[in-house]
Scaffold this motif. Sequence first.
Motif, short mmCIF file in Angstrom:
data_model
loop_
_atom_site.label_atom_id
_atom_site.label_comp_id
_atom_site.label_asym_id
_atom_site.label_seq_id
_atom_site.Cartn_x
_atom_site.Cartn_y
_atom_site.Cartn_z
N ASP A 124 0.82 -1.11 -0.11
CA ASP A 124 -0.03 0.07 0.07
C ASP A 124 0.88 1.10 -0.17
O ASP A 124 1.48 1.39 1.12
CB ASP A 124 -0.68 -0.03 1.19
CG ASP A 124 -1.96 1.23 1.33
OD1 ASP A 124 -1.58 1.94 0.62
OD2 ASP A 124 -2.77 0.99 1.80
N GLY A 126 0.38 4.54 -0.44
CA GLY A 126 0.07 5.72 0.53
C GLY A 126 0.42 5.46 1.99
O GLY A 126 0.79 6.26 2.71
N ARG A 127 0.37 4.25 2.56
CA ARG A 127 0.75 3.97 3.89
C ARG A 127 1.98 3.18 4.11
O ARG A 127 2.65 3.22 5.10
CB ARG A 127 -0.39 3.07 4.66
CG ARG A 127 -1.71 3.53 4.48
CD ARG A 127 -2.45 2.74 5.29
NE ARG A 127 -4.02 3.17 5.42
CZ ARG A 127 -4.97 3.06 4.66
NH1 ARG A 127 -4.50 2.13 3.62
NH2 ARG A 127 -6.14 3.49 4.52
N ARG A 168 -10.41 1.56 9.63
CA ARG A 168 -10.88 0.98 8.40
C ARG A 168 -12.47 0.85 8.49
O ARG A 168 -13.14 1.00 7.40
CB ARG A 168 -10.07 -0.23 8.13
CG ARG A 168 -10.54 -0.84 6.81
CD ARG A 168 -9.53 -1.89 6.58
NE ARG A 168 -8.15 -1.59 6.01
CZ ARG A 168 -7.14 -2.55 6.31
NH1 ARG A 168 -7.46 -3.77 6.22
NH2 ARG A 168 -6.10 -1.99 6.21
N ARG A 172 -15.01 2.81 5.76
CA ARG A 172 -15.89 1.91 4.85
C ARG A 172 -17.44 2.49 5.01
O ARG A 172 -18.04 2.56 4.30
CB ARG A 172 -15.45 0.48 5.10
CG ARG A 172 -14.18 0.00 4.64
CD ARG A 172 -14.45 -1.67 4.90
NE ARG A 172 -13.06 -2.22 4.57
CZ ARG A 172 -12.64 -3.39 4.81
NH1 ARG A 172 -13.62 -4.21 5.43
NH2 ARG A 172 -11.46 -3.77 4.41
N LEU A 175 -17.90 5.47 3.29
CA LEU A 175 -17.92 5.37 2.13
C LEU A 175 -19.26 4.73 1.49
O LEU A 175 -19.69 5.32 0.56
CB LEU A 175 -16.53 4.52 1.84
CG LEU A 175 -16.02 4.72 0.25
CD1 LEU A 175 -15.62 6.31 0.15
CD2 LEU A 175 -14.82 3.81 -0.03
N MET A 176 -19.67 4.00 2.26
CA MET A 176 -21.07 3.28 1.80
C MET A 176 -21.93 4.42 1.88
O MET A 176 -22.91 4.35 1.03
CB MET A 176 -21.36 2.11 2.73
CG MET A 176 -20.55 0.89 2.32
SD MET A 176 -21.29 -0.53 3.47
CE MET A 176 -20.03 -0.60 4.84
N GLY A 179 -21.52 6.34 -1.24
CA GLY A 179 -22.22 5.56 -2.51
C GLY A 179 -23.73 5.58 -2.50
O GLY A 179 -24.33 6.09 -3.51
N VAL A 180 -24.38 5.58 -1.50
CA VAL A 180 -25.85 5.49 -1.40
C VAL A 180 -26.36 6.81 -1.62
O VAL A 180 -27.03 7.18 -2.57
CB VAL A 180 -26.32 5.15 0.00
CG1 VAL A 180 -27.90 5.05 0.07
CG2 VAL A 180 -26.21 3.38 0.01
N ALA A 183 -25.97 7.85 -5.30
CA ALA A 183 -26.63 7.13 -6.45
C ALA A 183 -27.96 8.09 -6.42
O ALA A 183 -28.50 8.28 -7.26
CB ALA A 183 -26.84 5.72 -6.35
N ASN A 187 -29.98 10.05 -9.21
CA ASN A 187 -31.45 9.71 -9.87
C ASN A 187 -32.53 10.62 -9.51
O ASN A 187 -33.29 10.76 -10.29
CB ASN A 187 -31.76 8.27 -9.15
CG ASN A 187 -30.69 7.32 -9.89
OD1 ASN A 187 -31.01 7.07 -11.34
ND2 ASN A 187 -29.61 6.97 -9.15
N ARG A 296 -4.25 10.43 6.57
CA ARG A 296 -3.07 10.35 5.89
C ARG A 296 -1.70 10.91 6.73
O ARG A 296 -0.85 10.45 6.99
CB ARG A 296 -2.91 11.51 4.61
CG ARG A 296 -3.57 10.60 3.47
CD ARG A 296 -3.49 11.31 2.22
NE ARG A 296 -3.74 10.47 1.27
CZ ARG A 296 -3.31 10.36 0.06
NH1 ARG A 296 -2.38 11.46 -0.25
NH2 ARG A 296 -3.68 9.74 -0.87
N PHE B 22 -21.77 -1.59 -5.15
CA PHE B 22 -20.59 -0.71 -4.74
C PHE B 22 -20.43 -1.16 -2.99
O PHE B 22 -19.41 -1.21 -2.53
CB PHE B 22 -21.04 0.55 -4.82
CG PHE B 22 -20.37 1.71 -4.12
CD1 PHE B 22 -19.01 2.02 -4.46
CD2 PHE B 22 -20.67 2.41 -2.86
CE1 PHE B 22 -18.04 3.01 -3.87
CE2 PHE B 22 -19.95 2.96 -2.11
CZ PHE B 22 -18.69 3.58 -2.77
N ASP B 33 -7.40 0.96 -0.34
CA ASP B 33 -6.30 1.55 -0.91
C ASP B 33 -6.73 1.92 -2.44
O ASP B 33 -6.70 1.14 -3.32
CB ASP B 33 -5.08 0.50 -0.94
CG ASP B 33 -3.82 1.03 -1.59
OD1 ASP B 33 -3.74 2.29 -1.69
OD2 ASP B 33 -2.92 0.28 -1.66
N SER B 36 -2.46 2.29 -4.76
CA SER B 36 -1.54 1.03 -5.41
C SER B 36 -2.28 0.17 -6.40
O SER B 36 -1.37 0.00 -7.25
CB SER B 36 -1.21 0.25 -4.02
OG SER B 36 -0.90 0.83 -3.14
#
Lengths: 808, 69
Positions: A124, A126-127, A168, A172, A175-176, A179-180, A183, A187, A296, B22, B33, B36
């Motif tokens: 990875d 970035g890390r 993490r 996540r 991010l989910m 995403g929703v 979308a 629409n 970061r 998704f 990541d 990478s």
Amino acid sequence: MTINPHLCSHCGLVVPTAFLQANNPLQFCCQGCETVYAVIHEQGLDRYYALRGDANETGRPVKLSGRTYAEFDEPSFLALYAQRRTDELISVHLYLQGIHCAACLWLVERVASTMDGVIDVRLDIGRSSVHITYAPAVVRLSHIAQRLDSVGYPSHPFRGADREFLRRKEDRALLMRIGVAGAVAGNVMLLALALYSGMFSDMEAEYSSFFRWVSLVVTLPSVLWSASVFYRGAWAGLRARLLHMDLPISIGILTGFVWGAYNTIVGRGEIYFDSLAVLVFLLLVGRWLQQRQKRRATDATELFFALAPSTARLVDNGIVRDVPIESITPGMVVEVRPGDFIPVDGDVTDGTSAVDCAVLTGEAIPVWVQAGDKVNAGTTNVSGRLRIVATGTGEQTRVGKLLLLVEEAMRKKAPIVAMADRISAYFVAVVLVLAAVTIAMWWSTDVGLAIDHAVALLIVTCPCALGLATPLAVSAAIGKAARHGILIKGEDVLERLARKGTIWFDKTGTLTEGRLSVSRWVGDDKWKPIVRAMENHSGHPIARGLVAGLPEDPTVVLSNVRETFGGGLEADFGRQKVIVGNPNFVQARCGGAFPDWVTQLLDGPRAEAKTTVLVASEGIVRAAIELTDPVRHDAVDCVRSLETAGYQIGILSGDDERVVSTVGSQLAISPERCFGRQTPEQKLEHIRRAAKQTNTFMVGDGVNDAGALAEASVGIGVHGGAEACLTAADVYLARDGIALVADLVEGSRRTMRVIRRNVLFALSYNLLGVVLSMTGLINPMIAAILMPFSSLTVVSSSYKAKTFGAKP
Amino acid sequence: MSVLYLVLPLAILLVGTAVFAFVWSVKNGQMDDLESPAIRMLYDDEGAKVTKSPSRQTQDGATDGIKAR
């Protein structure tokens, strides 16, 4: 690849003339680069250089550690850091030092994955971390680590896997939601487009109602799930009796949605679903960007953290082997070589050495220890090999106890009310009053219309741009600061720093270089090369200072050089017997009283601020040398520019008061704010008391500063600082030098100006919206255009702003 | 226009599938990541990786004490 005869074939730096090899197309600037080049070439991996050239990257000179990584095979190491995948496979997470470009990815993965028994290698970039899955039956982890080391990437165990896991999960989840929300926004906007065009082309009521119902259903997940972070934030704020930016956002989203849903059901009036969906999406993206920049910075600091030694040399039945520090228990004997950290609290059983305690006590001059003396974990062994029997490990050590203090101080740190949140308090009040006024104004005309206009007002004033103003400006600034070598771990650090107050500096290693160097020579110059040649035989820091500060003469030949513990050196130079050492030692060897000029020197002003070394031969003192820990060359400018910016400067040091006041006067710092002989606990207490009166910041590098760093409004850790100091500090300077502190403060002030400008933009758009909706001029389409437009202004203003690294 | 009653739910179903994909990819760590993989893909064609299997016998007990997580 083209080879320039004067540039290093591996790292591309200029080759020093002394290393130039005639008639060789390959040139190397150092031994490390040559070895790495040979290894890469042998394994047929020359493509690395081509790839690097494509990416327009240059290499970096390599220092090979030459470590065996034997500790990587210890069961206790694997138990701590490895995970069993299946019966035959183990995966381990390592930090790699020296990752700097895309070609590194290729080289690391290729070099490791060509080994037998290595199943999967994922770097990875970035890390700077690598995940290796391997079969322990076929290959040992130490061999993999050695192979990576041989091409210039030393590896370190990845500590803090649990923290990483939580982080993490959080990333996540956000991010989910994004995403929703994205979308949904896309629409619903398409549906709204149909509705808007229907407004002009007289869409049949049946279809327009169908579109409205579909919009309602599609918006549901975004408003109910994605946006729930805002509701939770607002509710948590209300319970803590704080008005948070999330509150006006929540009010806007919820009223808009409820009213839109009501209008859909009754089949009249406006729906605002498209504006709401875009609003939720944009706000979440803003938060994500901010979180990413912060991560970061944290990752980069943790990389430095990982570089701290994690192994100790355990003496087991006379055999010395490397084991993880965590596996040492009291009673075990460890060996500490010169230059190593002492891993435990303990008693010296064997050997003599100078120990640098600066990280714990702030004293610039090392302490002599011998068998029977106590040493503390975290200090550095400077000159000789020691064997230590551990009395305290982990949390029982002095450092461990200080870390508990640090944790406590960090827990207690009071949150500041960010500017955006302070504004939001007024904002909520004003908007609610205006909504009431709107209802009152239109009540007599029509009740339904009154509510319509009030809701329109609540939606157009929903502070999207205001909510983005701070996160975007801060994340852009943190990103720019990181490129400038300043790693910022918290989002409110910049706002805290921009408020004026007192900045307390540690002395040793922060304001000063943290090493001794020759400041004055009294006596005949002909002794200089002789002293240098003698001191070359010693590893003591005073000796190193002398070697660095005196001229070399290869013709000086010495014989019979002897070092006396805690005293000095003796040698024969020709027929002369030369003694170099501290005054007591020299006096003991020469006998009798010193001449007047020597006593004057020893008792003179600021005698405590320096170390004096005498040179004698034939019973007569020939020369005197004064050594001091010099003030960093950029410290004067830094202190001056901070004072001009309106900050007060002070020194908190563990070193002697007289040394501290000397440094203070060199930097023109007021003597009332120079404190010496401060224990780590006193430093913390001092910051706590000072914080009651004014904003306090702390800059430091040692374990002894860690508590104060955590307690201060903002703690700044200096490059090369101890591990504990990295954990406690909010900001870490990744480059050497103190000048970055001034850059940091200046950058924070600039960032706050950007935030203020953003807020001003956002508020003026909201004002426009208020006027339009109170007079009933607004329709959903204007609201839908106005909102992203105001957000765009804020986005571009944040990213174009010059905050860090700008030349004034 | 009545075709809308069929097409619109279908479109939404399609969107739902995309969102599901998704969410699935995020949960599987594919978004952890973002740098990478973009670079790794450039080197993928550099000859197929030798497939290896952990076949040899255990050398020693170097793996004792690992917790199976």
